[in-house]
Design a protein around this motif. Structure first.
Motif, PDB file in Angstrom:
ATOM      1  N   SER A  80      52.273  36.113  11.674  1.00  0.00           N
ATOM      2  CA  SER A  80      52.978  36.068  10.387  1.00  0.00           C
ATOM      3  C   SER A  80      53.053  34.687   9.745  1.00  0.00           C
ATOM      4  CB  SER A  80      54.406  36.587  10.580  1.00  0.00           C
ATOM      5  OG  SER A  80      55.155  35.678  11.382  1.00  0.00           O
ATOM      6  N   LYS A  81      52.943  33.636  10.581  1.00  0.00           N
ATOM      7  CA  LYS A  81      53.066  32.247  10.103  1.00  0.00           C
ATOM      8  C   LYS A  81      54.442  31.956   9.493  1.00  0.00           C
ATOM      9  CE  LYS A  81      48.667  31.744  11.032  1.00  0.00           C
ATOM     10  NZ  LYS A  81      48.220  31.001  12.225  1.00  0.00           N
ATOM     11  N   LYS A  82      55.453  32.750   9.871  1.00  0.00           N
ATOM     12  CA  LYS A  82      56.786  32.559   9.317  1.00  0.00           C
ATOM     13  C   LYS A  82      57.506  31.413  10.019  1.00  0.00           C
ATOM     14  CE  LYS A  82      57.624  37.283   7.710  1.00  0.00           C
ATOM     15  NZ  LYS A  82      58.485  38.491   7.830  1.00  0.00           N
ATOM     16  N   THR A  83      58.235  30.631   9.243  1.00  0.00           N
ATOM     17  CA  THR A  83      58.954  29.474   9.778  1.00  0.00           C
ATOM     18  C   THR A  83      59.992  29.880  10.819  1.00  0.00           C
ATOM     19  OG1 THR A  83      58.677  28.330   7.662  1.00  0.00           O
ATOM     20  CG2 THR A  83      60.333  27.450   9.174  1.00  0.00           C
ATOM     21  N   VAL A  84      60.648  31.012  10.587  1.00  0.00           N
ATOM     22  CA  VAL A  84      61.698  31.456  11.504  1.00  0.00           C
ATOM     23  C   VAL A  84      61.126  31.732  12.889  1.00  0.00           C
ATOM     24  CG1 VAL A  84      61.483  33.904  10.854  1.00  0.00           C
ATOM     25  CG2 VAL A  84      63.632  33.052  11.820  1.00  0.00           C
ATOM     26  N   HIS A  85      59.897  32.240  12.956  1.00  0.00           N
ATOM     27  CA  HIS A  85      59.272  32.503  14.251  1.00  0.00           C
ATOM     28  C   HIS A  85      58.895  31.198  14.953  1.00  0.00           C
ATOM     29  CE1 HIS A  85      58.078  36.699  12.590  1.00  0.00           C
ATOM     30  NE2 HIS A  85      59.262  36.723  13.168  1.00  0.00           N
ATOM     31  N   VAL A  86      58.444  30.226  14.172  1.00  0.00           N
ATOM     32  CA  VAL A  86      58.141  28.906  14.735  1.00  0.00           C
ATOM     33  C   VAL A  86      59.406  28.276  15.302  1.00  0.00           C
ATOM     34  CG1 VAL A  86      57.299  26.581  14.245  1.00  0.00           C
ATOM     35  CG2 VAL A  86      56.229  28.537  13.134  1.00  0.00           C
ATOM     36  N   PHE A  87      60.499  28.399  14.566  1.00  0.00           N
ATOM     37  CA  PHE A  87      61.777  27.841  14.999  1.00  0.00           C
ATOM     38  C   PHE A  87      62.250  28.488  16.295  1.00  0.00           C
ATOM     39  CE2 PHE A  87      66.436  28.284  15.057  1.00  0.00           C
ATOM     40  CZ  PHE A  87      66.796  26.945  15.156  1.00  0.00           C
ATOM     41  N   LEU A  88      62.205  29.824  16.358  1.00  0.00           N
ATOM     42  CA  LEU A  88      62.674  30.528  17.559  1.00  0.00           C
ATOM     43  C   LEU A  88      61.776  30.244  18.752  1.00  0.00           C
ATOM     44  CD1 LEU A  88      63.663  33.936  15.919  1.00  0.00           C
ATOM     45  CD2 LEU A  88      65.211  32.234  16.913  1.00  0.00           C
ATOM     46  N   MET A  89      60.470  30.189  18.528  1.00  0.00           N
ATOM     47  CA  MET A  89      59.546  29.842  19.598  1.00  0.00           C
ATOM     48  C   MET A  89      59.871  28.453  20.149  1.00  0.00           C
ATOM     49  SD  MET A  89      55.432  29.192  19.359  1.00  0.00           S
ATOM     50  CE  MET A  89      55.709  27.799  18.247  1.00  0.00           C
ATOM     51  N   SER A  90      60.066  27.501  19.253  1.00  0.00           N
ATOM     52  CA  SER A  90      60.364  26.119  19.656  1.00  0.00           C
ATOM     53  C   SER A  90      61.692  26.039  20.397  1.00  0.00           C
ATOM     54  CB  SER A  90      60.404  25.212  18.421  1.00  0.00           C
ATOM     55  OG  SER A  90      59.199  25.278  17.705  1.00  0.00           O
TER      56      SER A  90
ATOM     57  N   ILE B   2      59.295  33.938  28.261  1.00  0.00           N
ATOM     58  CA  ILE B   2      58.839  35.225  27.721  1.00  0.00           C
ATOM     59  C   ILE B   2      59.221  35.361  26.245  1.00  0.00           C
ATOM     60  CG2 ILE B   2      59.214  37.731  27.829  1.00  0.00           C
ATOM     61  CD1 ILE B   2      59.418  37.383  30.896  1.00  0.00           C
ATOM     62  N   PHE B   3      60.446  34.971  25.896  1.00  0.00           N
ATOM     63  CA  PHE B   3      60.865  35.020  24.494  1.00  0.00           C
ATOM     64  C   PHE B   3      60.018  34.065  23.648  1.00  0.00           C
ATOM     65  CE2 PHE B   3      65.321  36.057  26.267  1.00  0.00           C
ATOM     66  CZ  PHE B   3      65.001  37.400  26.345  1.00  0.00           C
ATOM     67  N   ALA B   4      59.751  32.883  24.182  1.00  0.00           N
ATOM     68  CA  ALA B   4      58.925  31.912  23.454  1.00  0.00           C
ATOM     69  C   ALA B   4      57.510  32.450  23.243  1.00  0.00           C
ATOM     70  CB  ALA B   4      58.875  30.592  24.237  1.00  0.00           C
ATOM     71  N   PHE B   5      56.960  33.101  24.269  1.00  0.00           N
ATOM     72  CA  PHE B   5      55.616  33.673  24.164  1.00  0.00           C
ATOM     73  C   PHE B   5      55.556  34.752  23.089  1.00  0.00           C
ATOM     74  CE2 PHE B   5      52.425  36.830  25.786  1.00  0.00           C
ATOM     75  CZ  PHE B   5      51.305  36.061  25.518  1.00  0.00           C
ATOM     76  N   TYR B   6      56.588  35.584  23.043  1.00  0.00           N
ATOM     77  CA  TYR B   6      56.642  36.642  22.028  1.00  0.00           C
ATOM     78  C   TYR B   6      56.663  36.039  20.623  1.00  0.00           C
ATOM     79  CZ  TYR B   6      58.465  40.340  19.055  1.00  0.00           C
ATOM     80  OH  TYR B   6      58.647  41.237  18.027  1.00  0.00           O
ATOM     81  N   PHE B   7      57.490  35.025  20.424  1.00  0.00           N
ATOM     82  CA  PHE B   7      57.575  34.420  19.091  1.00  0.00           C
ATOM     83  C   PHE B   7      56.339  33.586  18.770  1.00  0.00           C
ATOM     84  CE2 PHE B   7      62.194  35.250  19.648  1.00  0.00           C
ATOM     85  CZ  PHE B   7      62.345  36.056  18.528  1.00  0.00           C
ATOM     86  N   PHE B   8      55.625  33.154  19.794  1.00  0.00           N
ATOM     87  CA  PHE B   8      54.337  32.500  19.565  1.00  0.00           C
ATOM     88  C   PHE B   8      53.351  33.505  18.971  1.00  0.00           C
ATOM     89  CE2 PHE B   8      50.017  31.730  21.208  1.00  0.00           C
ATOM     90  CZ  PHE B   8      49.740  30.520  20.579  1.00  0.00           C
ATOM     91  N   ILE B   9      53.321  34.709  19.552  1.00  0.00           N
ATOM     92  CA  ILE B   9      52.448  35.765  19.018  1.00  0.00           C
ATOM     93  C   ILE B   9      52.857  36.114  17.593  1.00  0.00           C
ATOM     94  CG2 ILE B   9      51.737  38.174  19.294  1.00  0.00           C
ATOM     95  CD1 ILE B   9      52.141  37.830  22.305  1.00  0.00           C
ATOM     96  N   GLU B  10      54.171  36.220  17.365  1.00  0.00           N
ATOM     97  CA  GLU B  10      54.673  36.516  16.018  1.00  0.00           C
ATOM     98  C   GLU B  10      54.269  35.410  15.041  1.00  0.00           C
ATOM     99  OE1 GLU B  10      57.121  39.223  14.771  1.00  0.00           O
ATOM    100  OE2 GLU B  10      55.670  39.998  16.226  1.00  0.00           O
ATOM    101  N   THR B  11      54.323  34.179  15.505  1.00  0.00           N
ATOM    102  CA  THR B  11      53.935  33.041  14.658  1.00  0.00           C
ATOM    103  C   THR B  11      52.463  33.115  14.276  1.00  0.00           C
ATOM    104  OG1 THR B  11      55.613  31.598  15.655  1.00  0.00           O
ATOM    105  CG2 THR B  11      53.769  30.522  14.548  1.00  0.00           C
ATOM    106  N   MET B  12      51.613  33.454  15.253  1.00  0.00           N
ATOM    107  CA  MET B  12      50.187  33.563  14.990  1.00  0.00           C
ATOM    108  C   MET B  12      49.885  34.687  13.988  1.00  0.00           C
ATOM    109  SD  MET B  12      48.627  31.174  16.715  1.00  0.00           S
ATOM    110  CE  MET B  12      50.032  30.183  16.186  1.00  0.00           C
TER     111      MET B  12
END
Length: 212
Positions: free
Chosen positions: A179-189, A167-177
């Motif tokens: 904002s395209k921010k590196t921090v969101h990609v990192f947290l999603m991963s 669920i946390f990964a899914f949320y940061f995936f949406i955030e990544t889509m």
């Protein structure tokens, strides 16, 4: 003035988030106490340890005691690789400061807390996709009160942590889509990798997210 208004709005949203997480946590704690009594009425513990749970904890205990990840005892090693070490990510930091019983108790309480936070995060994800407050509160209410979800919090299996991690990964995936921010990609991963270490069958998610 606009900046002040935004600050007030953000403060209200933050307090609302904390309130909802607290409500969800109290629900999860109620389930935790109730279900642990149902599963193990003769014990006063909040956790329920049986089956696969013994293996997970045995691996983590051996890693703590001997510095090696294996199943068995010091003189009888049964296996090195029948379980992934995902649960040790939470277990070992606790075990460094507490005895085994206290560690297991704190472990299931933290599982319940993460499930409560996941209730809010999943609801927020639904809101970001559907743009509806009704969807937010509907998803939050269903997940926070779900007996199916709560039934894994008192059991020392990997399902509860894995579900929260997804669920946390899914949320940061949406955030990544968005904002395209590196921090969101990192947290999603980070959360996807943790989910895979908890439940290896989720490994195709790494490929799927990479393709997206």
């Amino acid at each position: 003035m606009i900046s002040l208004a935004n600050s007030i709005i953000n403060l209200i949203k933050t307090k609302n988030a904390l309130f909802l997480v607290l409500v969800a946590f109290l629900i999860q704690i109620f389930y935790l106490v109730t279900l642990s009594k149902i599963d193990n009425p003769a014990s006063n513990t909040l956790y329920f340890l049986k089956g696969d749970g013994f293996q997970y904890i045995n691996y983590c205990e051996n890693l703590y005691n001997y510095g090696t990840y294996f199943e068995g005892s010091e003189h009888v090693i049964n296996n090195y690789n029948s379980r992934m070490p995902g649960m040790c990510v939470l277990y070992l930091p606790l075990r460094l400061f507490f005895d085994k019983h206290t560690t297991l108790t704190l472990f299931v309480i933290i599982q319940a807390l993460l499930a409560a936070i996941a209730s809010y995060v999943l609801a927020k994800s639904a809101y970001k996709i559907i743009k509806s407050e009704f969807s937010f509160y509907a998803v939050f209410s269903i997940y926070a009160s779900s007996l199916y979800v709560a039934n894994y919090n008192h059991r020392l299996y990997s399902e509860s942590l894995a579900l929260s991690a997804i669920i946390f990964a899914f949320y940061f995936f949406i955030e990544t889509m968005e904002s395209k921010k590196t921090v969101h990609v990192f947290l999603m991963s980070l959360f996807i990798i943790w989910a895979v270490f908890l439940r290896p069958f989720l490994a195709p998610l790494i490929i799927l997210v990479g393709l997206l």
